[in-house]
Write an enzyme that holds these catalytic residues in place. Structure first.
Site, PDB file in Angstrom:
ATOM      1  N   GLU A 102      -1.904 -80.477 -75.997  1.00 27.22           N
ATOM      2  CA  GLU A 102      -3.071 -81.286 -75.652  1.00 27.22           C
ATOM      3  C   GLU A 102      -3.292 -82.386 -76.670  1.00 27.22           C
ATOM      4  O   GLU A 102      -2.905 -82.269 -77.829  1.00 27.22           O
ATOM      5  CB  GLU A 102      -4.320 -80.401 -75.510  1.00 27.22           C
ATOM      6  CG  GLU A 102      -4.592 -79.473 -76.687  1.00 27.22           C
ATOM      7  CD  GLU A 102      -5.840 -79.843 -77.471  1.00 27.22           C
ATOM      8  OE1 GLU A 102      -6.164 -81.042 -77.522  1.00 27.22           O
ATOM      9  OE2 GLU A 102      -6.456 -78.927 -78.041  1.00 27.22           O
ATOM     10  N   ASP A 119      12.030 -75.764 -79.739  1.00 25.48           N
ATOM     11  CA  ASP A 119      11.074 -76.831 -79.454  1.00 25.48           C
ATOM     12  C   ASP A 119       9.892 -76.221 -78.715  1.00 25.48           C
ATOM     13  O   ASP A 119       9.960 -75.956 -77.516  1.00 25.48           O
ATOM     14  CB  ASP A 119      11.728 -77.930 -78.621  1.00 25.48           C
ATOM     15  CG  ASP A 119      10.814 -79.139 -78.451  1.00 25.48           C
ATOM     16  OD1 ASP A 119       9.643 -79.060 -78.874  1.00 25.48           O
ATOM     17  OD2 ASP A 119      11.274 -80.148 -77.897  1.00 25.48           O
ATOM     18  N   CYS A 163       3.477 -82.501 -80.229  1.00 26.23           N
ATOM     19  CA  CYS A 163       4.741 -82.000 -80.785  1.00 26.23           C
ATOM     20  C   CYS A 163       4.736 -81.794 -82.287  1.00 26.23           C
ATOM     21  O   CYS A 163       5.254 -80.791 -82.784  1.00 26.23           O
ATOM     22  CB  CYS A 163       5.906 -82.892 -80.372  1.00 26.23           C
ATOM     23  SG  CYS A 163       5.898 -84.550 -81.101  1.00 26.23           S
ATOM     24  N   HIS A 199       9.541 -87.964 -80.842  1.00 30.36           N
ATOM     25  CA  HIS A 199       9.396 -86.530 -80.612  1.00 30.36           C
ATOM     26  C   HIS A 199      10.019 -85.738 -81.757  1.00 30.36           C
ATOM     27  O   HIS A 199      11.027 -86.151 -82.334  1.00 30.36           O
ATOM     28  CB  HIS A 199      10.053 -86.111 -79.303  1.00 30.36           C
ATOM     29  CG  HIS A 199       9.950 -84.645 -79.036  1.00 30.36           C
ATOM     30  ND1 HIS A 199       8.740 -84.004 -78.920  1.00 30.36           N
ATOM     31  CD2 HIS A 199      10.919 -83.681 -78.916  1.00 30.36           C
ATOM     32  CE1 HIS A 199       8.952 -82.716 -78.718  1.00 30.36           C
ATOM     33  NE2 HIS A 199      10.250 -82.494 -78.714  1.00 30.36           N
ATOM     34  N   ARG A 226      -8.089 -71.941 -82.288  1.00 36.98           N
ATOM     35  CA  ARG A 226      -7.445 -71.639 -81.011  1.00 36.98           C
ATOM     36  C   ARG A 226      -7.445 -72.828 -80.053  1.00 36.98           C
ATOM     37  O   ARG A 226      -7.653 -72.691 -78.850  1.00 36.98           O
ATOM     38  CB  ARG A 226      -8.068 -70.395 -80.374  1.00 36.98           C
ATOM     39  CG  ARG A 226      -7.822 -69.161 -81.222  1.00 36.98           C
ATOM     40  CD  ARG A 226      -8.381 -67.885 -80.656  1.00 36.98           C
ATOM     41  NE  ARG A 226      -7.938 -66.763 -81.478  1.00 36.98           N
ATOM     42  CZ  ARG A 226      -6.933 -65.962 -81.189  1.00 36.98           C
ATOM     43  NH1 ARG A 226      -6.250 -66.129 -80.067  1.00 36.98           N
ATOM     44  NH2 ARG A 226      -6.585 -64.986 -82.001  1.00 36.98           N
TER      45      ARG A 226
END
Length: 278
Positions: free
Chosen positions: A48, A131, A78, A115, A73
């Protein structure tokens, strides 16, 4: 800071991490443990970008990432996912190389190399691509680091290929129907923490970043992948089935909490709703 200290893996609270994943130690650095941890992470912690939407930015300090993804939490993207996961693996005895990858996705022009993925090596020399931070196109399990070896993962199928003549010779592919879809390409060059900081700045602030100016969440389970792109909620199944719906304001907070495990307070939710298109 010395190069070997730059990732600060010693600051990670391993017990808090394992509690977040619902796993009890001790854990030996084996392929089975790597698969257990990888699958637990991707099915527990969502992808998110809400802190970007909320104007807070994304802090790659290990303590900040731990507080957000483990203690509060929440989810992340990435860098947060894979930097935390790399720290956990190093604490458990794996050798980890942080890699920067260029998303392919059959995009008509080159995308920036923003990424982060991980090469994880075991004592016997075998290696895997790990990943936990690519969202709904990312692997459920680690992928063997071998040219062309197919990895079947609960109905999702991946492989790595090597094309030595390309600038980024390694490519992660996801099987879609009768073809292999290129997810991202990369080299084996090890990167430093400052490389992640620079890439993170672009991704979290630049107007052309895919995570600036829109709400984007993803969740992975063994048999399905869930994506929320602004108001569009898309559920994909391992057998190729697809369901799509629109989420209105009245349901938005409940969808975040119930489908993605992300709970916002009233002020945060109001700010998120303000950026959504009508």
């Amino acid at each position: 800071m010395r190069t070997e200290d730059q990732w600060e893996s010693d600051r990670l609270d391993v017990d808090t991490y394992l509690d977040r994943l619902g796993i009890a130690g001790p854990l030996d650095p084996t392929p089975e443990t790597l698969r257990l941890l990888h699958r637990a992470h991707v099915t527990t912690i969502p992808f998110e970008n809400l802190d970007v939407v909320l104007g807070r930015g994304v802090d790659l300090d290990l303590g900040a990432m731990q507080a957000k993804l483990l203690e509060s939490r929440r989810g992340g993207y990435c860098y947060e996912h894979n930097l935390l996961f790399a720290a956990l693996l190093e604490r458990l005895g794996y050798r980890v190389t942080r890699l920067h990858a260029r998303p392919d996705l059959r995009y008509p022009k080159p995308l920036p190399r923003t990424h982060m993925a991980l090469r994880v090596e075991l004592d016997d020399g075998t290696a895997y691509l790990a990943d936990v931070g690519f969202g709904d196109s990312g692997p459920l399990d680690p992928v063997p680091f071998a040219d062309g070896e197919v990895s079947e993962q609960a109905g999702w199928t991946y492989r790595l290929t090597e094309e030595p003549d390309r600038a980024q010779p390694w490519c992660l592919h996801l099987r879609r129907g009768d073809e292999w879809f290129p997810v991202y390409r990369f080299t084996l060059e090890a990167h430093h923490r400052i490389d992640a900081v620079v890439a993170n700045h672009f991704i979290s602030t630049h107007q052309r970043s895919p995570f600036v100016g829109r709400v984007f969440l993803e969740r992975i389970a063994e048999q399905w992948r869930l994506n929320l792109n602004n108001r569009t909620l898309t559920l994909r199944h391992a057998d190729g089935g697809r369901e799509e719906s629109s989420v209105d304001d009245d349901r938005f907070g409940d969808v975040l909490a119930d489908r993605f495990g992300v709970v916002l307070n009233d002020s945060e939710l109001k700010s998120v709703l303000a950026v959504l298109p009508d």
